[in-house]
Write a protein that holds these residues in place. Structure first.
Motif, PDB file in Angstrom:
ATOM      1  N   LEU A 156      -4.199  27.166 -41.330  1.00  0.00           N
ATOM      2  CA  LEU A 156      -4.928  28.047 -40.413  1.00  0.00           C
ATOM      3  C   LEU A 156      -5.872  28.979 -41.165  1.00  0.00           C
ATOM      4  O   LEU A 156      -6.981  29.237 -40.737  1.00  0.00           O
ATOM      5  CB  LEU A 156      -3.909  28.865 -39.614  1.00  0.00           C
ATOM      6  N   THR A 165     -26.235  28.307 -51.501  1.00  0.00           N
ATOM      7  CA  THR A 165     -26.757  28.473 -50.150  1.00  0.00           C
ATOM      8  C   THR A 165     -27.307  27.118 -49.713  1.00  0.00           C
ATOM      9  O   THR A 165     -27.639  26.279 -50.535  1.00  0.00           O
ATOM     10  CB  THR A 165     -27.881  29.516 -50.122  1.00  0.00           C
TER      11      THR A 165
ATOM     12  N   TYR B  86     -17.563  32.118 -44.617  1.00  0.00           N
ATOM     13  CA  TYR B  86     -17.647  31.530 -45.957  1.00  0.00           C
ATOM     14  C   TYR B  86     -18.980  30.845 -46.194  1.00  0.00           C
ATOM     15  O   TYR B  86     -19.441  30.734 -47.320  1.00  0.00           O
ATOM     16  CB  TYR B  86     -16.496  30.537 -46.163  1.00  0.00           C
ATOM     17  N   LYS B  87     -19.606  30.361 -45.118  1.00  0.00           N
ATOM     18  CA  LYS B  87     -20.901  29.713 -45.295  1.00  0.00           C
ATOM     19  C   LYS B  87     -21.981  30.732 -45.625  1.00  0.00           C
ATOM     20  O   LYS B  87     -22.939  30.444 -46.328  1.00  0.00           O
ATOM     21  CB  LYS B  87     -21.260  28.962 -44.010  1.00  0.00           C
ATOM     22  N   PRO B  90     -22.405  32.988 -49.867  1.00  0.00           N
ATOM     23  CA  PRO B  90     -23.388  32.846 -50.941  1.00  0.00           C
ATOM     24  C   PRO B  90     -24.734  33.485 -50.621  1.00  0.00           C
ATOM     25  O   PRO B  90     -25.423  33.969 -51.530  1.00  0.00           O
ATOM     26  CB  PRO B  90     -23.550  31.334 -51.102  1.00  0.00           C
ATOM     27  N   VAL B  91     -25.083  33.526 -49.337  1.00  0.00           N
ATOM     28  CA  VAL B  91     -26.347  34.145 -48.929  1.00  0.00           C
ATOM     29  C   VAL B  91     -26.290  35.646 -49.176  1.00  0.00           C
ATOM     30  O   VAL B  91     -27.218  36.245 -49.731  1.00  0.00           O
ATOM     31  CB  VAL B  91     -26.634  33.846 -47.436  1.00  0.00           C
ATOM     32  N   LYS B  94     -26.489  36.375 -52.813  1.00  0.00           N
ATOM     33  CA  LYS B  94     -27.837  36.161 -53.330  1.00  0.00           C
ATOM     34  C   LYS B  94     -28.746  37.344 -52.963  1.00  0.00           C
ATOM     35  O   LYS B  94     -29.499  37.847 -53.801  1.00  0.00           O
ATOM     36  CB  LYS B  94     -28.394  34.871 -52.722  1.00  0.00           C
ATOM     37  N   ASP B 119      -8.804  35.950 -38.679  1.00  0.00           N
ATOM     38  CA  ASP B 119      -8.080  35.544 -39.878  1.00  0.00           C
ATOM     39  C   ASP B 119      -7.941  34.028 -39.818  1.00  0.00           C
ATOM     40  O   ASP B 119      -6.935  33.500 -39.370  1.00  0.00           O
ATOM     41  CB  ASP B 119      -6.714  36.234 -39.920  1.00  0.00           C
ATOM     42  N   ASN B 120      -8.988  33.325 -40.208  1.00  0.00           N
ATOM     43  CA  ASN B 120      -8.962  31.878 -40.046  1.00  0.00           C
ATOM     44  C   ASN B 120      -9.719  31.203 -41.186  1.00  0.00           C
ATOM     45  O   ASN B 120     -10.094  31.840 -42.161  1.00  0.00           O
ATOM     46  CB  ASN B 120      -9.551  31.481 -38.690  1.00  0.00           C
ATOM     47  N   TYR B 121      -9.964  29.919 -41.041  1.00  0.00           N
ATOM     48  CA  TYR B 121     -10.593  29.158 -42.108  1.00  0.00           C
ATOM     49  C   TYR B 121     -12.046  29.552 -42.348  1.00  0.00           C
ATOM     50  O   TYR B 121     -12.630  29.179 -43.357  1.00  0.00           O
ATOM     51  CB  TYR B 121     -10.534  27.667 -41.780  1.00  0.00           C
ATOM     52  N   VAL B 124     -14.601  35.417 -44.109  1.00  0.00           N
ATOM     53  CA  VAL B 124     -14.275  36.097 -45.368  1.00  0.00           C
ATOM     54  C   VAL B 124     -13.462  37.345 -45.045  1.00  0.00           C
ATOM     55  O   VAL B 124     -13.837  38.135 -44.181  1.00  0.00           O
ATOM     56  CB  VAL B 124     -15.574  36.466 -46.101  1.00  0.00           C
ATOM     57  N   GLN B 129     -14.756  41.174 -51.586  1.00  0.00           N
ATOM     58  CA  GLN B 129     -14.431  40.023 -52.424  1.00  0.00           C
ATOM     59  C   GLN B 129     -15.682  39.404 -53.037  1.00  0.00           C
ATOM     60  O   GLN B 129     -15.586  38.579 -53.943  1.00  0.00           O
ATOM     61  CB  GLN B 129     -13.701  38.954 -51.599  1.00  0.00           C
ATOM     62  N   ILE B 130     -16.849  39.754 -52.509  1.00  0.00           N
ATOM     63  CA  ILE B 130     -18.092  39.159 -53.006  1.00  0.00           C
ATOM     64  C   ILE B 130     -18.946  40.192 -53.730  1.00  0.00           C
ATOM     65  O   ILE B 130     -19.497  39.916 -54.785  1.00  0.00           O
ATOM     66  CB  ILE B 130     -18.937  38.586 -51.849  1.00  0.00           C
TER      67      ILE B 130
END
Ligand code: SF4
Lengths: 176, 181
Positions: A156, A165, B86-87, B90-91, B94, B119-121, B124, B129-130
């Protein structure tokens, strides 16, 4: 209770059963909806029939279901097509059981353009392989993502860090 | 009330010729903290709240941070307002890297601070954390006053931070530090 769509559903179900016979595995009419469960081998024929001869000109959505741990199910997965007919004001749901061992299913992109992104989403979330899709790659998750997050055996909170990117050049260059 | 108490400029003398003398790092800090150029990294509902802060009712320009820029090269405060997945990570990284020093980060709302209720896949669990975060604002969404408070907190922080040396002096400093390690 019947709705205005009920007589149209009755007629449609009779017609589909008449035409496709045993390929229509079941029909579910609960909650005034009409869900037709179709064998995978003839799903494209059924969709083409509905599109070309029964004026279902709108594909609202393509969804997937993971039936793991459900009390009763035909196969592990289901692909669900939500169709709507603007001229006839009627909607119908087509369900296709898909085995875990054979995730191939014919694409519907030749019938509705909107199937393109719907199938990409169903592919990334459940791992169906839509045979004949022009650009079957991940839509919402990152291209470095591994696995199919809406499967019940995916953790999950299995977030995955991605390093690069990504852009949409391939989609923009796709022929329309 | 002494001039210094207002937090205005660290005046030290003001003589009858009309000249003001002060220390360089004082006036640099004063300039920095009173002209923060925010880059709104708005990805969800919190960004709507940020619009409220910028517009006339709450008016972030009272704190000198009204010049909203959508280019990292023209801004020095990135305001992350919304859910970061998460997608998008990186943006965000950057864009943060593209901002010139000095740069400050405000993390606005439960989503940016901790992932919120997602709170899932996909989400973030906190942008710290970044990228390094200076001020966190809790709330879902935070009230506009909370954002103003965060800007004031950031100003306090800038007021205390040492102004790094520049140019060749900075290079000497860095080289010395590297030699030590
Ligand atoms: S913290 Fe709340 S208001 Fe802000 S982006 Fe998340 S869900 Fe939206």
């Amino acid at each position: 209770m019947a709705t205005r769509e009920t007589p149209k559903h009755d007629a449609l179900v009779a017609e589909l059963k008449n035409r496709f016979g045993a390929k229509i595995l079941d029909v579910d009419r609960s909650f005034d909806d009409c869900t037709v469960i179709v064998d995978k081998a003839s799903i494209h024929d059924v969709l083409a029939f509905l599109k070309n001869e029964r004026r279902f000109n709108l594909l609202l959505d393509i969804a997937g279901v993971d039936c793991m741990n459900l009390p009763k199910f035909r196969e592990r997965f289901e692909v669900v097509y939500m169709l709507y007919s603007i001229p006839d004001v009627v909607r119908v749901r087509i369900e296709v059981p898909v085995s875990e061992l054979d995730l191939d299913i014919p694409t519907a992109t030749d019938l509705w353009k909107s199937a393109n992104w719907g199938e990409r989403e169903a592919f990334e979330m459940f791992g169906f392989n839509f045979v004949g899709h022009p650009c079957l790659k991940r839509l919402l998750t990152h291209h470095e993502f591994v696995g199919h997050p809406l499967r019940k055996d995916y953790p999950l909170m299995g977030g995955q860090w991605c390093a690069t990117t990504s852009d949409m050049t391939e989609e923009l260059n796709e022929p329309r | 009330m002494g001039v210094k108490d207002t937090g205005f400029v660290g005046f030290e003398t003001k003589n009858e010729t009309g000249l003001i003398t002060t220390r360089l790092d004082e006036i640099v800090r004063w300039g920095r903290k009173n002209s923060l150029w925010p880059l709104p990294f708005g990805t969800a509902c919190c960004a709507i709240e940020f619009m409220g802060v910028v517009s006339s009712k709450f008016d972030i320009s009272r704190f000198g941070a009204e010049l909203v820029r959508f280019s990292p090269r023209q801004s020095d405060m990135i305001l992350v307002a919304g859910t970061i997945n998460y997608k998008l990570a990186p943006v965000l990284k950057k864009i943060y890297d593209q901002i010139a020093e000095p740069k400050y980060v405000i993390s606005m709302g439960a989503c940016a601070c901790s992932g919120g209720f997602y709170d899932n896949y996909a989400t973030v669990q906190g942008i710290d954390q970044i990228i390094p975060v200076d001020v966190f604002i809790p709330g879902c969404p935070p009230r506009p006053e909370a954002i103003l408070h965060a800007v004031m907190k950031l100003q306090e922080r800038i007021d205390k931070e040492p102004v790094p040396k520049r140019g060749v002096h900075r290079r000497h400093e860095v080289v010395e530090k590297l030699r030590d390690t």
